[in-house]
Scaffold this active site. Structure first.
Site, PDB file in Angstrom:
ATOM      1  N   ASP A  80       0.874  -1.284  -0.036  1.00  0.00           N
ATOM      2  CA  ASP A  80       0.094  -0.077  -0.032  1.00  0.00           C
ATOM      3  C   ASP A  80       0.872   1.314  -0.009  1.00  0.00           C
ATOM      4  O   ASP A  80       0.646   2.221  -0.520  1.00  0.00           O
ATOM      5  CB  ASP A  80      -0.992   0.009   1.262  1.00  0.00           C
ATOM      6  CG  ASP A  80      -2.065  -0.750   0.990  1.00  0.00           C
ATOM      7  OD1 ASP A  80      -2.313  -1.506   0.121  1.00  0.00           O
ATOM      8  OD2 ASP A  80      -3.061  -1.049   1.920  1.00  0.00           O
ATOM      9  N   ASN A 154      -4.090   8.983   2.000  1.00  0.00           N
ATOM     10  CA  ASN A 154      -4.391   8.508   3.248  1.00  0.00           C
ATOM     11  C   ASN A 154      -4.659   9.662   4.358  1.00  0.00           C
ATOM     12  O   ASN A 154      -5.881   9.773   4.806  1.00  0.00           O
ATOM     13  CB  ASN A 154      -3.520   7.719   3.838  1.00  0.00           C
ATOM     14  CG  ASN A 154      -3.738   5.921   3.678  1.00  0.00           C
ATOM     15  OD1 ASN A 154      -4.591   5.688   3.097  1.00  0.00           O
ATOM     16  ND2 ASN A 154      -2.645   5.231   4.140  1.00  0.00           N
ATOM     17  N   ASP A 184      -0.710  13.757  21.686  1.00  0.00           N
ATOM     18  CA  ASP A 184       0.894  13.348  20.774  1.00  0.00           C
ATOM     19  C   ASP A 184       0.641  13.919  19.714  1.00  0.00           C
ATOM     20  O   ASP A 184       1.500  13.768  18.904  1.00  0.00           O
ATOM     21  CB  ASP A 184       0.988  11.951  20.988  1.00  0.00           C
ATOM     22  CG  ASP A 184       1.593  11.530  22.483  1.00  0.00           C
ATOM     23  OD1 ASP A 184       1.676  12.144  23.252  1.00  0.00           O
ATOM     24  OD2 ASP A 184       1.558  10.164  22.503  1.00  0.00           O
ATOM     25  N   THR A 195      -8.801   3.441   7.528  1.00  0.00           N
ATOM     26  CA  THR A 195      -8.364   1.862   7.929  1.00  0.00           C
ATOM     27  C   THR A 195      -6.864   1.953   8.052  1.00  0.00           C
ATOM     28  O   THR A 195      -6.167   0.845   8.076  1.00  0.00           O
ATOM     29  CB  THR A 195      -8.780   1.011   6.916  1.00  0.00           C
ATOM     30  OG1 THR A 195      -8.307   1.331   5.580  1.00  0.00           O
ATOM     31  CG2 THR A 195     -10.101   0.912   6.799  1.00  0.00           C
ATOM     32  N   ALA A 196      -6.212   3.026   8.240  1.00  0.00           N
ATOM     33  CA  ALA A 196      -4.550   3.190   8.330  1.00  0.00           C
ATOM     34  C   ALA A 196      -4.582   3.647  10.040  1.00  0.00           C
ATOM     35  O   ALA A 196      -4.934   2.986  10.775  1.00  0.00           O
ATOM     36  CB  ALA A 196      -3.903   3.995   7.486  1.00  0.00           C
ATOM     37  N   TYR A 197      -3.414   4.394   9.905  1.00  0.00           N
ATOM     38  CA  TYR A 197      -3.062   5.142  11.202  1.00  0.00           C
ATOM     39  C   TYR A 197      -4.433   5.532  11.998  1.00  0.00           C
ATOM     40  O   TYR A 197      -4.435   5.364  13.395  1.00  0.00           O
ATOM     41  CB  TYR A 197      -2.213   6.209  10.973  1.00  0.00           C
ATOM     42  CG  TYR A 197      -1.215   6.819  12.226  1.00  0.00           C
ATOM     43  CD1 TYR A 197      -1.334   6.198  13.498  1.00  0.00           C
ATOM     44  CD2 TYR A 197      -0.739   7.881  12.099  1.00  0.00           C
ATOM     45  CE1 TYR A 197      -0.713   6.581  14.502  1.00  0.00           C
ATOM     46  CE2 TYR A 197       0.016   8.567  13.118  1.00  0.00           C
ATOM     47  CZ  TYR A 197       0.018   7.909  14.410  1.00  0.00           C
ATOM     48  OH  TYR A 197       0.808   8.236  15.395  1.00  0.00           O
TER      49      TYR A 197
END
Length: 298
Positions: A80, A154, A184, A195-197
């Protein structure tokens, strides 16, 4: 039957210098795909860096921008991360992309390397599912001027350095103050990036058809700071109000170091990325497979 895509490009993931066995493997994979494409009566082009790093210099080559100008379809071989980089660079040309997964998870590079021929043949002849994804346009404003600009497929992430404390970020949506967040960091994610980080930080998954973004704090100091779903017609402004060693990342592939008072503006880009999937592809089937959801039965 003649393929509907006459000029097909291949961009591959290749190892760094010194990785001899990995380099040989990459060459074999790319050469196999190149031979298959030419056997389908397509004109093949290899991306110039891919050809140089794999030694496959016998094929016609172009840089990525040349592929965008001259090719009808681009096959991206990798994970990806490889697809994200190629997608951003080709977005302005409208070149459709097909992902052959050589990585791990493969949300958007969904065709497995084993048996790719069976999936690719119908696509080359016009039988496929089209999947169009939006891009984000982001810029870092400093003293009223844009000092850094990037596209993101993304997410845009503002976060602290590895050895520093929390950051304080002032968040506005369409010029309206939302909150000052001590955390943070903060993620602005597209449906593709949800659907990532953003997912690992506790954000929701957005279906690709939803014209929205999700704003997700990373480890917020105040537990009531929760993810927010926004329309992608809005402009999000994130101002650095406190903290040190702060940076902005765009798809975790390009980075800008930030100063106090910098404002990161995120808006919808005019460009989109078009992925082509095998007939029968389903977003929910992808989630079930990649996230290991229970399917029932004995």
């Amino acid at each position: 039957m003649k393929p509907i895509f006459r000029r097909v490009a291949v961009i591959g993931k290749y190892p760094g210098p010194g990785a001899v066995s990995a380099s040989d493997s990459a060459r074999q994979i790319i050469e196999s795909i190149a031979q298959f494409v030419t056997q389908q009566d397509c004109e093949l082009t290899l991306e110039a860096e891919t050809a140089a790093h794999t030694g496959l210099t016998q094929y016609h080559t172009l840089d990525v921008e040349g592929i965008g100008r001259q090719c009808d379809l681009c096959l991206v071989v990798g994970g990806d991360g490889t697809m994200l980089g190629v997608g951003r660079r080709l977005a302005g040309y409208g070149t459709p992309l097909v992902g052959i997964n050589q990585g791990r998870l493969g949300f958007i590079t969904d065709i497995p390397l084993e048996g790719y021929q069976d999936a690719l043949t119908p696509i080359l002849h016009g039988d496929y599912e089209e999947d169009v994804r939006p891009l984000m346009q982001a810029c870092v404003m400093r003293g009223g001027e844009c000092v850094f600009e990037a596209l993101a497929l993304n997410d845009v992430v503002v976060n602290r350095g590895s050895t520093s404390g929390m950051v304080e970020l002032r968040v506005e949506v369409d010029g309206v103050f939302v909150s000052n967040q001590r955390a943070d960091g903060l993620i602005v994610a597209s449906p593709t990036g949800s659907t990532a980080y953003a997912l690992s930080a506790g954000g929701p998954m957005l279906h690709p058809s939803i014209p929205g973004w999700v704003l997700v704090p990373i480890a917020p100091h105040t537990l009531s700071n929760r993810p927010i779903v926004l329309s992608d017609a809005t402009e999000v402004a994130i101002e650095v109000a406190g903290g040190r060693d702060i940076s902005a990342n765009f798809d975790m592939q390009s980075l800008a170091s930030l100063q106090h008072g910098d404002r990161i503006l995120v808006r919808r880009s005019a460009h989109r990325v078009c992925f082509l999937h095998p007939r029968g592809w389903s977003y929910f089937a992808t989630l079930r497979k990649k996230l290991g959801w229970y399917e029932g039965g004995s």
